[in-house]
Design an enzyme around this catalytic site. Structure first.
Site, PDB file in Angstrom:
ATOM      1  N   HIS A 312       0.941  -1.077   0.072  1.00 17.61           N
ATOM      2  CA  HIS A 312      -0.011  -0.054  -0.028  1.00 17.61           C
ATOM      3  C   HIS A 312       0.929   1.258   0.015  1.00 17.61           C
ATOM      4  O   HIS A 312       1.857   1.228   0.731  1.00 17.61           O
ATOM      5  CB  HIS A 312      -0.801   0.029   1.094  1.00 17.61           C
ATOM      6  CG  HIS A 312      -2.221   0.947   1.143  1.00 17.61           C
ATOM      7  ND1 HIS A 312      -1.998   2.186   1.371  1.00 17.61           N
ATOM      8  CD2 HIS A 312      -3.463   0.590   0.673  1.00 17.61           C
ATOM      9  CE1 HIS A 312      -3.067   2.905   1.146  1.00 17.61           C
ATOM     10  NE2 HIS A 312      -4.061   2.088   0.468  1.00 17.61           N
ATOM     11  N   ASP A 369      -8.177  -5.332   0.095  1.00 22.15           N
ATOM     12  CA  ASP A 369      -8.607  -5.915  -0.971  1.00 22.15           C
ATOM     13  C   ASP A 369      -8.173  -7.393  -1.181  1.00 22.15           C
ATOM     14  O   ASP A 369      -8.579  -8.324  -1.913  1.00 22.15           O
ATOM     15  CB  ASP A 369      -8.290  -5.553  -2.453  1.00 22.15           C
ATOM     16  CG  ASP A 369      -9.096  -4.177  -2.627  1.00 22.15           C
ATOM     17  OD1 ASP A 369     -10.351  -4.129  -2.261  1.00 22.15           O
ATOM     18  OD2 ASP A 369      -8.751  -3.119  -3.416  1.00 22.15           O
TER      19      ASP A 369
HETATM   20  N1  ACO Z   1       4.132  -7.962  -5.002  1.00 18.99           N
HETATM   21  C1  ACO Z   1       5.513  -7.711  -5.238  1.00 18.99           C
HETATM   22  N2  ACO Z   1       6.223  -6.747  -4.975  1.00 18.99           N
HETATM   23  C2  ACO Z   1       5.668  -5.259  -4.537  1.00 18.99           C
HETATM   24  C3  ACO Z   1       4.497  -5.481  -4.260  1.00 18.99           C
HETATM   25  C4  ACO Z   1       3.554  -6.583  -4.603  1.00 18.99           C
HETATM   26  N3  ACO Z   1       2.160  -6.579  -4.211  1.00 18.99           N
HETATM   27  N4  ACO Z   1       3.843  -4.133  -4.197  1.00 18.99           N
HETATM   28  C5  ACO Z   1       4.932  -3.476  -4.060  1.00 18.99           C
HETATM   29  N5  ACO Z   1       6.143  -4.419  -4.387  1.00 18.99           N
HETATM   30  C6  ACO Z   1       7.603  -3.853  -4.119  1.00 18.99           C
HETATM   31  C7  ACO Z   1       8.131  -3.132  -5.546  1.00 18.99           C
HETATM   32  O1  ACO Z   1       8.309  -3.852  -6.652  1.00 18.99           O
HETATM   33  C8  ACO Z   1       8.938  -2.404  -4.999  1.00 18.99           C
HETATM   34  O2  ACO Z   1      10.178  -3.012  -4.945  1.00 18.99           O
HETATM   35  P1  ACO Z   1      11.685  -2.291  -5.386  1.00 18.99           P
HETATM   36  O3  ACO Z   1      11.837  -1.308  -4.216  1.00 18.99           O
HETATM   37  O4  ACO Z   1      12.540  -3.346  -5.289  1.00 18.99           O
HETATM   38  O5  ACO Z   1      11.674  -2.053  -6.655  1.00 18.99           O
HETATM   39  C9  ACO Z   1       8.653  -1.847  -3.676  1.00 18.99           C
HETATM   40  O6  ACO Z   1       7.765  -3.132  -3.251  1.00 18.99           O
HETATM   41  C10 ACO Z   1       7.746  -0.508  -3.552  1.00 18.99           C
HETATM   42  O7  ACO Z   1       6.534  -0.693  -4.278  1.00 18.99           O
HETATM   43  P2  ACO Z   1       5.873   0.390  -5.088  1.00 18.99           P
HETATM   44  O8  ACO Z   1       5.364  -0.005  -6.525  1.00 18.99           O
HETATM   45  O9  ACO Z   1       7.217   1.420  -5.362  1.00 18.99           O
HETATM   46  O10 ACO Z   1       5.034   0.993  -3.894  1.00 18.99           O
HETATM   47  P3  ACO Z   1       3.861   2.162  -4.465  1.00 18.99           P
HETATM   48  O11 ACO Z   1       3.661   2.887  -3.223  1.00 18.99           O
HETATM   49  O12 ACO Z   1       4.270   3.170  -5.493  1.00 18.99           O
HETATM   50  O13 ACO Z   1       2.717   1.302  -5.066  1.00 18.99           O
HETATM   51  C11 ACO Z   1       0.569  -0.527  -4.550  1.00 18.99           C
HETATM   52  C12 ACO Z   1       1.703   0.591  -3.750  1.00 18.99           C
HETATM   53  C13 ACO Z   1       0.664   0.023  -6.011  1.00 18.99           C
HETATM   54  C14 ACO Z   1      -0.340  -0.687  -3.790  1.00 18.99           C
HETATM   55  C15 ACO Z   1       1.844  -1.784  -4.635  1.00 18.99           C
HETATM   56  O14 ACO Z   1       2.085  -2.228  -3.425  1.00 18.99           O
HETATM   57  C16 ACO Z   1       1.020  -2.804  -5.674  1.00 18.99           C
HETATM   58  O15 ACO Z   1       1.174  -2.711  -6.755  1.00 18.99           O
HETATM   59  N6  ACO Z   1       0.297  -3.721  -4.842  1.00 18.99           N
HETATM   60  C17 ACO Z   1      -0.413  -4.621  -5.596  1.00 18.99           C
HETATM   61  C18 ACO Z   1      -1.708  -3.973  -5.949  1.00 18.99           C
HETATM   62  C19 ACO Z   1      -2.842  -3.854  -5.042  1.00 18.99           C
HETATM   63  O16 ACO Z   1      -3.104  -4.647  -4.086  1.00 18.99           O
HETATM   64  N7  ACO Z   1      -3.489  -2.600  -5.115  1.00 18.99           N
HETATM   65  C20 ACO Z   1      -4.411  -2.315  -4.298  1.00 18.99           C
HETATM   66  C21 ACO Z   1      -3.938  -1.224  -3.063  1.00 18.99           C
HETATM   67  S1  ACO Z   1      -5.284  -0.643  -1.837  1.00 18.99           S
HETATM   68  C22 ACO Z   1      -6.494   0.081  -2.893  1.00 18.99           C
HETATM   69  O17 ACO Z   1      -5.768   0.823  -3.735  1.00 18.99           O
HETATM   70  C23 ACO Z   1      -7.360   0.128  -2.523  1.00 18.99           C
END
Ligand code: ACO
Length: 433
Positions: A312, A369
Site C-alpha cells: 500500500h 482487497d
Molecule cells: N508484490 C510484489 N512486490 C511488490 C508489491 C507486490 N504486491 N507491491 C510493491 N512491491 C515492491 C515493488 O516492486 C518495489 O520493490 P523495489 O523497491 O525492489 O523496486 C517496492 O515493493 C515498492 O513498491 P512501489 O510500487 O514503489 O510502491 P507504491 O507505493 O508505488 O505502490 C501499490 C503501492 C500500487 C499498492 C503496490 O504495492 C502494488 O502494486 N500492490 C498490488 C496491487 C494492489 O493490491 N493494489 C491495491 C491497493 S489498496 C487500494 O487501492 C484500495
C-alpha cells in the site's frame, strides 16, 4: 516547533511556512517557492505531496490507524451502519435518528431513473466490464438531471441546497445502476427494490431478488454488506478521490466528478485489485496450490507478477481494514456454511509473506482487497462486479471530498512539470525529414 523553515538556494534564503494538522502531521507549504525562486517541487506519483487540508479522514500508515471524522474504523465497522457512516463522512457528525430518517427519505425520493438509461444499459455488449458501464451510466445520468446554470457570481460553488440535492440524487441513483448492472449480467429483469427498506437492505434486494419470489433479507448478508461498504467508504487522498477532487475543482458537477472517480478506481493497482486478487488465488488453486512458487514469482524482478492485494502506498505496517476483513471473511464463510479452499490459499500466502524478507523489508502487508473478494464470492457476487462494489462503498467518500473542496473554494487542480523534451527546433518540410 518552529512554524517556518529556511531553504538555502545558492546564496539566497527563502522562508517557507510549516503547516501542522490536528494529529501533529507537518507539511511544508511551498506555495511561495515559485514566485520567490522560479523553482517547482518534483514528486512523481505525489508520493510526498499534500494536495489539500481536509477534515474528513485521518490515517497513520506507520501505526495502522484509520479514522473517519475522528471515529476509529474498528468502532464504526462494529457499531454503525453504512448510511450513518455516509452521513458522518459527508456532513461531519453522526446523525441523530431524525436526521438519518430525513436523509433516507430524501434519497428515496430520488430513486427513480429515466427509462432511457435502461436502454443505454441494454445497448452495452454483454462482455463489457461493469466498471466501464457504471462510469458511463453515471455520466449519462447528467443528461437526465441537468445542472443549474452556473451563476456569474459563482454562487453555485458554495450553494448548500444545490450540493445537497446533487448528493441525495447520486446516493439514490448509483446503487440502482450497480444493481442493474449486476442483474443484467445474470440475465435477471431490472428491479427498483422496495422503498420501505433500509438503504443497504434495499441495495441487497435490488441485486439479489429473483423473479416471482419473495425476498427475505438475510441478516448475515446485510451485516457483511454494511461492513464491506463502511470499510471502503473513504481513504483520504487516494487515486480515485484525488481524481474526484481535481475534476470537481474545474467546477464540474458531482456526477461528472464521480464518473471520473469510478474510472480511476477501476485499475488493478487501486480498486481493481479485489478482482485481480481473486483471479490470482483461483489461478494458484488451478496450478495445484503451490503458494511458494507464486511467492518466488512476486519477488522476481524480471517477472511482471505481483502479489495482488499486498502493499500500500500509505500503510507501512498493516492495513487496519484488512484485519477486520480477514476476521469477517472467516465469520461469513462459517455462518453461511461455505468451505472455500481459496481462503486457505490466501491465509497461506499471507503467512509466508509475513516472514519473507522481501516483503518484510519493503513493508508489504495485505491490504483491504486481499480478503474482500472472498466475501463477495461467498455472497455470490461475480469477480467482475467486485470493483463495482468497492465503488458503491466509496461513494460517500467521493461525495464528502467533492463537497469539502467546493465549500473551501479550492483552486483548480493543476500540477506543474519539469519539461525534458526537445528544445526549439526548425520545422522540416516533408522531403527533408
Ligand atoms: N508484490 C510484489 N512486490 C511488490 C508489491 C507486490 N504486491 N507491491 C510493491 N512491491 C515492491 C515493488 O516492486 C518495489 O520493490 P523495489 O523497491 O525492489 O523496486 C517496492 O515493493 C515498492 O513498491 P512501489 O510500487 O514503489 O510502491 P507504491 O507505493 O508505488 O505502490 C501499490 C503501492 C500500487 C499498492 C503496490 O504495492 C502494488 O502494486 N500492490 C498490488 C496491487 C494492489 O493490491 N493494489 C491495491 C491497493 S489498496 C487500494 O487501492 C484500495
Amino acid at each position: 516547533m518552529k512554524n517556518k523553515v529556511d531553504l538555502n538556494i545558492d546564496d539566497s534564503k527563502i522562508e517557507l511556512n510549516l503547516v501542522k494538522g490536528s494529529e501533529n502531521e507537518i507539511g511544508l507549504d511551498i506555495s511561495s517557492l515559485r514566485t520567490e525562486s522560479n523553482m517547482i517541487t518534483l514528486d512523481p506519483g505525489y508520493k510526498n505531496t499534500g494536495s489539500c487540508k481536509s477534515k474528513i479522514t485521518f490515517l497513520d500508515g506507520e501505526k495502522g490507524i484509520l479514522r473517519y471524522r475522528g471515529y476509529s474504523i474498528e468502532e464504526l465497522a462494529e457499531k454503525a451502519n453504512f448510511l450513518e457512516v455516509a452521513f458522518l463522512l459527508i456532513f461531519g457528525e453522526l446523525p441523530n435518528q431524525t436526521q438519518l430518517n430525513k436523509f433516507l427519505i430524501d434519497i428515496k425520493e430520488n430513486s427513480i431513473i429515466d427509462e432511457d438509461i435502461k436502454r443505454i444499459l441494454e445497448s452495452f455488449p454483454k462482455s463489457a466490464h461493469p466498471m466501464g458501464i457504471l462510469s458511463s451510466l453515471t455520466s449519462a445520468l447528467i443528461a437526465f438531471n441537468p445542472e443549474k446554470k452556473i451563476s456569474l457570481d459563482n454562487k453555485q460553488n458554495g450553494d448548500q441546497d444545490y450540493m445537497y440535492n446533487s448528493i441525495v440524487k447520486l446516493l439514490a441513483k448509483v446503487p440502482i445502476l450497480v444493481a442493474w448492472v449486476h442483474r443484467r449480467r445474470k440475465g435477471l429483469p431490472l428491479d427498483y427494490g422496495d422503498n420501505n427498506l433500509g438503504y443497504v437492505e434495499n441495495i441487497t434486494k435490488m441485486m439479489f431478488q429473483l423473479p416471482n419470489q419473495d425476498y427475505v433479507n438475510n441478516k448475515i448478508i446485510i451485516d457483511a454488506m454494511n461492513k464491506l461498504l463502511i470499510l471502503h467508504a473513504d481513504h483520504e487522498q487516494n487515486c480515485s478521490t484525488s481524481t474526484v477532487r481535481i475534476v470537481g475543482s474545474s467546477e464540474a458537477s458531482l456526477f461528472a466528478s464521480v464518473a471520473a472517480g469510478i474510472s480511476a478506481l477501476w485499475g488493478r493497482l487501486h480498486g481493481g485489485a479485489n478482482q485481480a486478487v481473486l483471479e490470482m488465488l483461483e489461478a494458484i488453486k488451478k496450478d495445484g496450490g503451490d503458494t511458494k512458487k507464486f511467492m518466488l514469482k512476486a519477488k522476481d524482478k524480471s517477472d511482471p507478477f505481483r502479489l495482488m492485494g499486498f502493499g500500500h502506498r500509505v500503510y507501512k505496517n498493516f492495513d487496519p481494514r484488512a484485519k477486520i476483513i480477514k476476521v469477517t471473511a472467516n465469520k461469513i464463510l462459517n455462518e453461511l456454511g461455505i468451505s472455500d479452499p481459496i481462503l486457505e490459499i490466501a491465509k497461506g500466502l499471507e503467512k509466508e509473506a509475513l516472514k519473507d524478507s522481501y516483503f518484510v523489508e519493503r513493508k508489504l502487508y495485505p491490504n483491504v482487497d486481499f480478503y474482500s473478494g472472498i466475501i463477495y464470492k461467498a455472497l455470490e457476487i461475480p469477480n467482475e462486479m467486485f470493483t463495482v462494489m468497492f465503488a458503491l462503498g466509496r461513494l460517500p467518500g467521493w461525495v464528502a471530498h467533492w463537497r469539502e473542496m467546493r465549500l473551501n473554494n479550492e483552486p483548480i487542480g493543476r500540477p506543474r512539470q519539469i519539461y525534458t523534451g526537445e528544445t526549439l527546433r526548425k520545422f522540416l518540410e516533408m522531403g527533408l525529414r
